[in-house]
Design an enzyme around this catalytic site. Structure first.
Site, short mmCIF file in Angstrom:
data_model
loop_
_atom_site.label_atom_id
_atom_site.label_comp_id
_atom_site.label_asym_id
_atom_site.label_seq_id
_atom_site.Cartn_x
_atom_site.Cartn_y
_atom_site.Cartn_z
N ASP A 45 -11.15 -17.00 29.73
CA ASP A 45 -11.29 -17.48 28.36
C ASP A 45 -11.89 -16.45 27.42
OD1 ASP A 45 -13.88 -17.43 29.23
OD2 ASP A 45 -14.32 -19.54 28.82
N GLY A 46 -12.12 -15.23 27.92
CA GLY A 46 -12.63 -14.15 27.08
C GLY A 46 -14.13 -13.94 27.16
N GLN A 51 -25.29 -3.82 6.51
CA GLN A 51 -25.51 -4.96 5.63
C GLN A 51 -26.96 -5.38 5.81
OE1 GLN A 51 -22.41 -7.71 5.17
NE2 GLN A 51 -23.55 -8.99 3.76
N HIS A 105 -29.56 3.90 9.54
CA HIS A 105 -29.23 4.27 8.17
C HIS A 105 -30.36 3.91 7.20
CE1 HIS A 105 -26.48 5.47 5.02
NE2 HIS A 105 -26.73 4.34 4.36
N LYS A 113 -22.15 14.62 -7.07
CA LYS A 113 -20.94 14.33 -7.83
C LYS A 113 -21.20 14.52 -9.32
CE LYS A 113 -18.61 10.90 -4.90
NZ LYS A 113 -18.13 9.49 -4.84
N ARG A 118 -19.07 13.84 -12.87
CA ARG A 118 -17.84 13.34 -13.48
C ARG A 118 -17.46 14.22 -14.65
NH1 ARG A 118 -14.61 9.45 -12.81
NH2 ARG A 118 -15.93 8.51 -11.20
N ASP A 149 -24.77 14.38 8.62
CA ASP A 149 -25.07 13.03 8.16
C ASP A 149 -25.42 12.16 9.36
OD1 ASP A 149 -25.46 10.99 6.38
OD2 ASP A 149 -23.35 10.76 5.81
#
Length: 285
Positions: free
Chosen positions: A34-35, A87, A119, A181, A183, A207
């Site tokens: 059944d997993g 998250q 992180h 960055k 712009r 990183d």
């Protein structure tokens, strides 16, 4: 002390076993029709070190099973890669704080947790037991030294990773900067080192994690245009999803390496020494 691991951390667990000089216990894994996951480990001791990178849902369940299997031991949980940790706060009403949910679940039945280059260190506060972060920046610096590059420039992909890049650069006393960055117009963006010109330099972008590699590939192309002599990439957690490895190599990055916190073919750097050192230091307190 004895060591057990889940399926996706077997190599790292064996390396930690060698560093500490303690036995690695055989663990067998299976799946019911059944997993449902099944785990069975050999005879344990009064103290157990569980090594488990939570790289997917199955490994989360295996970790919980391993903790329960060692129920009669004092347990330290090493989570080299903690899935769901990005998250780490509420982004929209009705969503879970996934990092909190996972940290709380993993805290049951253990005495201490260790993670590697998480992180956001704030996630450690979600554990219900003492939890510490281990950095392997020195190990990545050692790898950079082995590349024998001429006066490498160590770059973080953004300001948030600048501290990690500084830890890597400190190994060889190399120059260090982070990408920024700018712009130029509504559609045009320039990515370049904040203060140090990459022209003629051998660049190593470092990183904590490489996931899809999209931003890194764009940055590599721009660094090439700015005259970088060569570009390399090294990270702790090499998720390398959605064809990231080929994307980065196609962008002109000469080598892409990661550590064994997320075991795959790019794992040329090991977290074992840093983890073993943290375990020994804790034992001597």
């Amino acid at each position: 002390m004895k060591i057990i691991s889940t399926e996706r951390s077997q190599v790292l667990a064996a390396r930690i076993s060698e560093k500490l000089g303690v036995p690695l216990v055989e663990t067998k894994f299976a799946r019911f029709p059944d997993g449902e996951m099944h785990l069975r480990c050999g005879e344990l001791d009064d103290e157990t070190l569980i090594v488990s990178s939570v790289v997917n849902n199955d490994m989360l369940v295996q970790t919980l099973l391993a903790i329960d299997a060692a129920d009669r031991s004092r347990k330290t949980l090493v989570v080299p890669y903690l899935g769901y940790s990005r998250q780490d706060r509420l982004f929209a009403p009705g969503e879970p704080i996934s990092a909190r949910a996972v940290a709380r679940a993993l805290s049951n039945g253990i005495e201490r947790a260790l993670v590697v280059n998480i992180h956001d260190p704030g996630v450690l506060d979600y554990f219900g037991v003492p939890a510490d972060d281990i950095t392997i920046a020195p190990a990545i610096g050692g790898y950079v030294g082995d590349l024998r590059l001429k006066d490498p420039l160590i770059l973080a992909p953004d300001e948030g990773a600048a501290g990690f890049a500084a830890g890597v650069a400190a190994v060889g006393g190399w120059d260090c900067d982070h990408l920024e960055k700018t712009r130029l117009s509504g559609e045009d963006v320039r990515i370049a080192p904040k203060t140090i010109d990459a022209g003629g330099r051998e660049v190593v972008i470092v990183d904590d994690i490489i996931s899809t590699g999209g931003t890194l590939a764009t940055a590599a192309c721009m660094l090439r245009e700015q005259g970088a002599a060569s570009i390399h990439a090294a990270c702790v957690h090499g998720v390398l999803a959605s064809g990231a490895y080929t994307r980065l190599r196609a962008a002109g990055i000469s080598s892409v390496v990661s550590s064994d916190t997320y075991e795959n073919a790019s794992s040329f750097i090991s977290a074992a020494n840093a983890i073993a050192t943290a375990i020994r230091d804790d034992a001597h307190r």
